[in-house]
Design a protein around this motif. Structure first.
Motif, PDB file in Angstrom:
ATOM      1  N   ASN A 108       0.890  -1.084   0.045  1.00 47.87           N
ATOM      2  CA  ASN A 108       0.014  -0.047   0.166  1.00 47.87           C
ATOM      3  C   ASN A 108       0.739   1.181  -0.002  1.00 47.87           C
ATOM      4  N   THR A 109       0.536   2.280  -1.030  1.00 49.33           N
ATOM      5  CA  THR A 109       1.183   3.516  -0.923  1.00 49.33           C
ATOM      6  C   THR A 109       0.184   4.590  -0.948  1.00 49.33           C
ATOM      7  N   TYR A 110       0.410   5.187   0.104  1.00 49.32           N
ATOM      8  CA  TYR A 110      -0.445   6.466   0.228  1.00 49.32           C
ATOM      9  C   TYR A 110       0.023   7.760  -0.211  1.00 49.32           C
ATOM     10  N   PHE A 111      -0.914   8.569  -0.730  1.00 45.54           N
ATOM     11  CA  PHE A 111      -0.547   9.838  -1.282  1.00 45.54           C
ATOM     12  C   PHE A 111      -1.059  11.155  -0.674  1.00 45.54           C
ATOM     13  N   ASP A 112      -0.463  12.134  -0.449  1.00 47.97           N
ATOM     14  CA  ASP A 112      -1.041  13.511  -0.071  1.00 47.97           C
ATOM     15  C   ASP A 112      -0.361  14.573  -0.448  1.00 47.97           C
ATOM     16  N   ARG A 114      -4.720   5.955  -2.037  1.00 48.38           N
ATOM     17  CA  ARG A 114      -4.061   5.005  -1.873  1.00 48.38           C
ATOM     18  C   ARG A 114      -3.779   4.098  -3.301  1.00 48.38           C
ATOM     19  N   ILE A 115      -2.768   3.489  -3.518  1.00 46.17           N
ATOM     20  CA  ILE A 115      -2.492   2.547  -4.787  1.00 46.17           C
ATOM     21  C   ILE A 115      -2.024   1.365  -3.973  1.00 46.17           C
ATOM     22  N   ARG A 116      -2.843   0.273  -3.990  1.00 47.57           N
ATOM     23  CA  ARG A 116      -2.564  -0.841  -3.396  1.00 47.57           C
ATOM     24  C   ARG A 116      -2.300  -1.903  -4.712  1.00 47.57           C
ATOM     25  N   THR A 117      -0.966  -2.628  -4.340  1.00 44.14           N
ATOM     26  CA  THR A 117      -0.520  -3.639  -5.269  1.00 44.14           C
ATOM     27  C   THR A 117      -0.742  -5.052  -4.725  1.00 44.14           C
ATOM     28  N   ILE A 118      -1.270  -5.888  -5.671  1.00 46.48           N
ATOM     29  CA  ILE A 118      -1.603  -7.308  -5.181  1.00 46.48           C
ATOM     30  C   ILE A 118      -1.101  -7.915  -6.549  1.00 46.48           C
TER      31      ILE A 118
END
Length: 181
Positions: free
Chosen positions: A35-39, A53-57
């Motif tokens: 999980n990478t969160y952005f602000d 968020r961009i979640r990578t699975i």
């Protein structure tokens, strides 16, 4: 999640309890998600009680926008995307969410971590058992996410009671825990 509303109850637990619960349920194959969160520099998304968020699975990437509705509930909008770069997102539906909820476009990564998630499905919800690796520590969390309306607190407590636990709000969000790492 149902009707773009996410309602979940979370509890931080210790490693011993995590292992005990792991042995008690027939969890599906574990999912590894990054999980990478952005602000913005000024934390404009956080100030709105939101998260981007961009979640990578594996090879799948999912964009998520969360906007807090109340203490236990978020509006949650998700869509599969094909990039990890927030600046490359040009999907009209996602851009409309940005406009609707006044999310600035000048976002940068603020936190990233990896979660090993185990899921067990009940009739009205999912039990998630997470082991999350942050930059400087590992923690364990049990979560009950509603998939339909019911008395989730009563149900979650019936699960927790087997381990001498009772639900109480002791669990900041993963992004909050990552930012304090």
């Amino acid at each position: 999640m149902y009707d773009n509303i996410e309602r979940e109850l979370k509890l931080l637990i210790d490693e011993k309890t995590y292992e005990s619960i792991m042995k008690s349920y027939d969890f599906h194959i574990p999912i590894i998600q990054t999980n990478t969160y952005f602000d913005t520099e000024n934390q404009d998304v956080k100030k709105q009680y939101g998260a981007v968020r961009i979640r990578t699975i594996q090879d799948k990437k999912i964009f998520t926008l969360k906007i807090k509705k109340d203490e236990y509930t978020h509006y949650e909008f998700e869509k599969e995307i094909f990039t990890n770069d927030i600046k490359e997102i040009d999907d009209p539906e996602i851009l409309s969410w940005f406009d609707q909820y006044q999310i600035p476009k000048a976002l940068h990564p603020t936190a990233s971590f990896t979660t090993l998630r185990n899921v067990y499905e009940f009739e009205n919800g999912e039990l998630c058992l997470d082991k999350t690796t942050f930059k400087n520590h590992i923690d364990y969390e049990i979560e009950y996410e509603y998939t339909s309306e019911h008395d989730g607190i009563l149900f979650f407590n019936s699960i927790l009671n087997k381990y001498g636990l009772k639900w109480q709000k002791n669990c900041p969000s993963k992004i909050a825990r990552a930012m304090n790492d």
